[in-house]
Write a protein that holds these residues in place. Structure first.
Motif, PDB file in Angstrom:
ATOM      1  N   SER A  76       0.830  -1.201   0.000  1.00 19.69           N
ATOM      2  CA  SER A  76       0.000   0.000   0.000  1.00 19.69           C
ATOM      3  C   SER A  76       0.867   1.256   0.000  1.00 19.69           C
ATOM      4  N   GLN A  77       2.182   1.085   0.087  1.00 19.78           N
ATOM      5  CA  GLN A  77       3.110   2.218   0.068  1.00 19.78           C
ATOM      6  C   GLN A  77       3.303   2.775  -1.334  1.00 19.78           C
ATOM      7  N   VAL A  78       2.884   2.039  -2.351  1.00 18.28           N
ATOM      8  CA  VAL A  78       2.976   2.511  -3.728  1.00 18.28           C
ATOM      9  C   VAL A  78       1.707   3.287  -4.028  1.00 18.28           C
ATOM     10  N   SER A  79       1.858   4.551  -4.485  1.00 19.05           N
ATOM     11  CA  SER A  79       0.670   5.388  -4.576  1.00 19.05           C
ATOM     12  C   SER A  79       0.676   6.344  -5.760  1.00 19.05           C
ATOM     13  N   ILE A  80      -0.553   6.711  -6.141  1.00 15.77           N
ATOM     14  CA  ILE A  80      -0.804   7.802  -7.074  1.00 15.77           C
ATOM     15  C   ILE A  80      -1.673   8.772  -6.281  1.00 15.77           C
ATOM     16  N   THR A  81      -1.082   9.884  -5.855  1.00 17.03           N
ATOM     17  CA  THR A  81      -1.715  10.755  -4.862  1.00 17.03           C
ATOM     18  C   THR A  81      -1.585  12.234  -5.214  1.00 17.03           C
ATOM     19  N   ALA A  82      -2.648  12.995  -4.939  1.00 18.08           N
ATOM     20  CA  ALA A  82      -2.645  14.462  -5.015  1.00 18.08           C
ATOM     21  C   ALA A  82      -2.335  15.005  -6.405  1.00 18.08           C
ATOM     22  N   ASN A  83      -2.835  14.318  -7.432  1.00 17.85           N
ATOM     23  CA  ASN A  83      -2.686  14.791  -8.805  1.00 17.85           C
ATOM     24  C   ASN A  83      -3.998  15.446  -9.244  1.00 17.85           C
ATOM     25  N   SER A  84      -3.952  16.267 -10.291  1.00 19.22           N
ATOM     26  CA  SER A  84      -5.178  16.911 -10.761  1.00 19.22           C
ATOM     27  C   SER A  84      -5.183  17.030 -12.282  1.00 19.22           C
ATOM     28  N   ALA A  85      -6.413  17.011 -12.828  1.00 15.33           N
ATOM     29  CA  ALA A  85      -6.606  17.129 -14.273  1.00 15.33           C
ATOM     30  C   ALA A  85      -8.037  17.535 -14.553  1.00 15.33           C
ATOM     31  N   ASP A  86      -8.331  17.826 -15.805  1.00 17.04           N
ATOM     32  CA  ASP A  86      -9.709  18.070 -16.188  1.00 17.04           C
ATOM     33  C   ASP A  86     -10.501  16.768 -16.082  1.00 17.04           C
ATOM     34  N   ASN A  87      -9.971  15.671 -16.620  1.00 16.85           N
ATOM     35  CA  ASN A  87     -10.585  14.346 -16.526  1.00 16.85           C
ATOM     36  C   ASN A  87      -9.537  13.339 -16.069  1.00 16.85           C
ATOM     37  N   GLY A  88      -9.920  12.487 -15.102  1.00 16.49           N
ATOM     38  CA  GLY A  88      -8.985  11.497 -14.583  1.00 16.49           C
ATOM     39  C   GLY A  88      -7.906  12.140 -13.740  1.00 16.49           C
ATOM     40  N   GLY A  89      -8.265  12.533 -12.529  1.00 15.98           N
ATOM     41  CA  GLY A  89      -7.303  13.188 -11.649  1.00 15.98           C
ATOM     42  C   GLY A  89      -6.039  12.372 -11.451  1.00 15.98           C
ATOM     43  N   ALA A  90      -6.198  11.066 -11.228  1.00 16.70           N
ATOM     44  CA  ALA A  90      -5.044  10.174 -11.080  1.00 16.70           C
ATOM     45  C   ALA A  90      -4.672   9.540 -12.414  1.00 16.70           C
ATOM     46  N   VAL A  91      -5.665   8.894 -13.067  1.00 16.21           N
ATOM     47  CA  VAL A  91      -5.417   8.150 -14.302  1.00 16.21           C
ATOM     48  C   VAL A  91      -6.552   8.395 -15.292  1.00 16.21           C
ATOM     49  N   SER A  92      -6.192   8.662 -16.529  1.00 14.04           N
ATOM     50  CA  SER A  92      -7.155   8.757 -17.622  1.00 14.04           C
ATOM     51  C   SER A  92      -6.830   7.685 -18.648  1.00 14.04           C
ATOM     52  N   VAL A  93      -7.850   6.905 -19.034  1.00 15.36           N
ATOM     53  CA  VAL A  93      -7.684   5.878 -20.062  1.00 15.36           C
ATOM     54  C   VAL A  93      -8.570   6.254 -21.241  1.00 15.36           C
ATOM     55  N   SER A  94      -7.948   6.602 -22.363  1.00 17.95           N
ATOM     56  CA  SER A  94      -8.693   6.926 -23.570  1.00 17.95           C
ATOM     57  C   SER A  94      -8.321   5.990 -24.713  1.00 17.95           C
ATOM     58  N   SER A 118     -10.709   8.016 -14.962  1.00 21.43           N
ATOM     59  CA  SER A 118     -11.670   8.271 -16.031  1.00 21.43           C
ATOM     60  C   SER A 118     -11.358   7.334 -17.187  1.00 21.43           C
ATOM     61  N   VAL A 119     -12.379   6.601 -17.673  1.00 20.36           N
ATOM     62  CA  VAL A 119     -12.200   5.688 -18.804  1.00 20.36           C
ATOM     63  C   VAL A 119     -13.188   6.084 -19.896  1.00 20.36           C
ATOM     64  N   THR A 120     -12.680   6.548 -21.032  1.00 19.52           N
ATOM     65  CA  THR A 120     -13.549   6.890 -22.154  1.00 19.52           C
ATOM     66  C   THR A 120     -13.415   5.904 -23.301  1.00 19.52           C
ATOM     67  N   ALA A 121     -12.334   5.172 -23.348  1.00 23.50           N
ATOM     68  CA  ALA A 121     -12.100   4.104 -24.321  1.00 23.50           C
ATOM     69  C   ALA A 121     -11.006   3.226 -23.738  1.00 23.50           C
ATOM     70  N   GLY A 122     -10.907   1.994 -24.181  1.00 22.65           N
ATOM     71  CA  GLY A 122      -9.910   1.094 -23.624  1.00 22.65           C
ATOM     72  C   GLY A 122     -10.496   0.288 -22.479  1.00 22.65           C
ATOM     73  N   LEU A 123      -9.633  -0.227 -21.608  1.00 25.54           N
ATOM     74  CA  LEU A 123     -10.055  -1.151 -20.563  1.00 25.54           C
ATOM     75  C   LEU A 123      -9.381  -0.826 -19.235  1.00 25.54           C
ATOM     76  N   PHE A 124     -10.164  -0.803 -18.171  1.00 22.53           N
ATOM     77  CA  PHE A 124      -9.658  -0.660 -16.798  1.00 22.53           C
ATOM     78  C   PHE A 124     -10.062  -1.906 -16.031  1.00 22.53           C
ATOM     79  N   THR A 125      -9.057  -2.627 -15.489  1.00 18.89           N
ATOM     80  CA  THR A 125      -9.310  -3.830 -14.708  1.00 18.89           C
ATOM     81  C   THR A 125      -8.845  -3.595 -13.281  1.00 18.89           C
ATOM     82  N   LEU A 126      -9.752  -3.788 -12.324  1.00 17.38           N
ATOM     83  CA  LEU A 126      -9.448  -3.629 -10.905  1.00 17.38           C
ATOM     84  C   LEU A 126      -9.549  -4.994 -10.239  1.00 17.38           C
ATOM     85  N   SER A 127      -8.387  -5.503  -9.752  1.00 18.53           N
ATOM     86  CA  SER A 127      -8.386  -6.803  -9.081  1.00 18.53           C
ATOM     87  C   SER A 127      -7.740  -6.729  -7.707  1.00 18.53           C
ATOM     88  N   GLY A 128      -7.416  -5.513  -7.257  1.00 16.14           N
ATOM     89  CA  GLY A 128      -6.814  -5.310  -5.946  1.00 16.14           C
ATOM     90  C   GLY A 128      -6.467  -3.848  -5.784  1.00 16.14           C
TER      91      GLY A 128
END
Length: 141
Positions: A76-94, A118-128
């Motif tokens: 849990s020490q690996v992180s994507i934190t305190a980022n900002s954007a118009d879409n997908g503050g941490a991650v955007s998948v288009s 934010s996912v507008t195209a492509g694939l997001f898989t959450l397994s943990g």
């Protein structure tokens, strides 16, 4: 502009590859992928952090428009934190793929859609892993 910190792409038969196992990508700015932009090839995050980056369009931490991004650590020490954007503050998948099987995505912000992802195209898989504490002015992921 693409990838304020790191840009990963592919060209013809050549495919870029970026692996981050320790260290920090922070305080970068771009239109797409304030921290990292993946438009081909692959990016694997197994240690370290992507923190306090800004994208004026998509993917404050990471923008994936082709290729793949994998966050695959049991820590849990690996992180994507305190980022900002118009879409997908941490991650955007288009386009391409994003696989989250460990780590944390927290405290990110989007002015538009997907405070965390934010996912507008492509694939997001959450397994943990964990997604929490992010905000969006429209819809949350």
């Amino acid at each position: 502009t693409y990838g304020g910190g790191v840009y990963v792409s592919s060209s013809g038969a050549n495919s870029g590859e970026f692996k981050l196992s320790t260290g920090t990508i922070s305080y970068n700015t771009a239109d797409y992928g304030g921290g990292v932009s993946v438009s081909g090839g692959s990016f694997t995050l197994s240690g370290g952090s992507i923190t306090a980056n800004t994208a004026t369009a998509n993917g404050g931490g990471v923008s994936v428009s082709g290729g793949s991004f994998t966050l695959n650590t049991p820590s849990s020490q690996v992180s994507i934190t305190a980022n900002s954007a118009d879409n997908g503050g941490a991650v955007s998948v288009s386009g391409g793929t994003f696989t989250l099987s460990g780590g944390t995505i927290t405290a990110n912000n989007a002015a538009g859609n997907g405070g965390a992802v934010s996912v507008t195209a492509g694939l997001f898989t959450l397994s943990g892993g964990t997604i929490g504490g992010s905000s969006s002015n429209k819809n949350t992921a």
